[in-house]
Design an enzyme around this catalytic site. Structure first.
Site, PDB file in Angstrom:
ATOM      1  N   SER A 174      56.165  55.323  92.748  1.00  0.00           N
ATOM      2  CA  SER A 174      55.564  56.577  92.308  1.00  0.00           C
ATOM      3  C   SER A 174      54.166  56.395  91.729  1.00  0.00           C
ATOM      4  CB  SER A 174      56.463  57.274  91.276  1.00  0.00           C
ATOM      5  OG  SER A 174      57.691  57.627  91.857  1.00  0.00           O
ATOM      6  N   HIS A 226      53.328  57.101  86.491  1.00  0.00           N
ATOM      7  CA  HIS A 226      52.691  58.226  87.176  1.00  0.00           C
ATOM      8  C   HIS A 226      51.269  58.434  86.670  1.00  0.00           C
ATOM      9  CE1 HIS A 226      56.953  60.144  87.828  1.00  0.00           C
ATOM     10  NE2 HIS A 226      56.797  59.001  88.480  1.00  0.00           N
TER      11      HIS A 226
END
Length: 314
Positions: A174, A226
């Site tokens: 991610s 992230h």
């Protein structure tokens, strides 16, 4: 165990709706992104082979999920609700763990963790997102630039994750995926003059980014990966995804028109992004390998990865 899972979508519409018709694009054949997807699938299969749940889980109350898969069956859902291996297997295969990176000098985990996934649901979500985002970027900018953004953003996400999440392991692509989203945003900003539907493209992309970062506030999601990946990719977009400004192609064939290939603000953004990227990665790496805890320098930052509510605790 923190995974880096979140839904992502496409940040751009079809090229003929967003780009000015006079802008010229080189269309590349996308092969790197599909190769990354295949590599992630292969790694997950290898991890499940090593995990071998039936050999390690005995008893009716601790039955493996999908036992018909043999040694590829999943851990009990109470242990891993994402249909995947155990935390110990992920740790052995290269998951990100602060203690091993700092005290056992296993810095390679900053890279290997982005090729591991906590379960089949985590894997499928990330790979579908990569296909939707990455293939279009690779077609527009080529495999070298997109590959660099993917890998460096994943590294940036791992560094920030290690600085703030030091009590658990972390896996997932991610951080790299958010790097691609960040690069898409900076590419839109630095190449502003070649877009036809600027406001629509910007709003759509900001909405997608906000939703995905918001999902990172849920428990068991590594939002620091992230954020770190997004910031890294955002800087890299200004550096690697710059296009000639609108009207430059016309000025090359018309002697009466004189226009720079790149505008002043593109040069400024390029320089600022290079400096910011170098400083952030250098300072982050130094702090990490010195054993610093980011939470001591930022008392409220832990809420960026998990925000407690009446429905859950962090």
């Amino acid at each position: 165990m923190a995974n880096r899972d979140s839904e992502r979508g496409e940040g751009k519409q079809n090229n003929n709706n967003i780009y000015d018709e006079s802008s010229s694009d080189t269309h590349w054949t996308s092969w790197l992104v599909p190769l990354i997807v295949v590599a992630n699938l292969a790694v997950f299969i290898a991890v499940m082979f090593v995990n071998d749940c039936p050999k390690k889980i005995i008893g009716p109350n601790k039955a493996c999920v999908a036992r018909f898969l043999g040694r590829f069956s999943f851990q009990p859902l109470r242990e891993n609700p994402l249909f995947g291996p155990s935390s110990s297997t992920l740790e052995r295969m290269g998951a990100l763990e602060w203690g091993k990176v700092v005290h056992e000098h296993q810095g390679w985990r900053l890279v290997t963790c982005m090729w591991l996934h906590a379960g089949i649901l985590h894997l499928l979500t990330n790979m579908l997102s990569l296909i939707f985002i990455g293939i279009r970027l690779e077609q527009q900018f080529g495999f070298i630039r997109v590959g660099l953004i993917y890998l460096i953003s994943g590294l940036g996400g791992s560094i920030l994750s290690s600085l703030f999440l030091q009590e658990s392991i972390s896996v997932g692509a991610s951080g790299a995926l958010f790097g691609l989203l960040g690069a898409m945003l900076s590419e839109l900003l630095t190449n502003w003059t070649i877009y036809a539907n600027k406001a629509a493209a910007l709003f759509t992309l900001l909405f997608i980014i906000a939703i995905n970062l918001g999902l990172g506030l849920l428990p068991r999601v590594d939002n620091f990966a992230h954020i770190g990946g997004f910031i890294t990719g955002f800087c890299l977009g200004f550096i690697l995804l710059v296009r000639p400004q609108h009207g430059w192609e016309s000025s090359r064939t018309n002697a009466s028109l004189t226009k720079r290939k790149y505008s002043i603000y593109q040069y400024v953004l390029f320089i600022v992004a290079v400096l910011l990227l170098v400083v952030c990665l250098t300072v982050g790496s130094v702090m990490l390998f010195k054993g610093e805890n980011g939470n001591k320098h930022c008392k409220w930052c832990h809420r960026l990865s998990c925000f407690p509510t009446s429905k859950w605790t962090c």
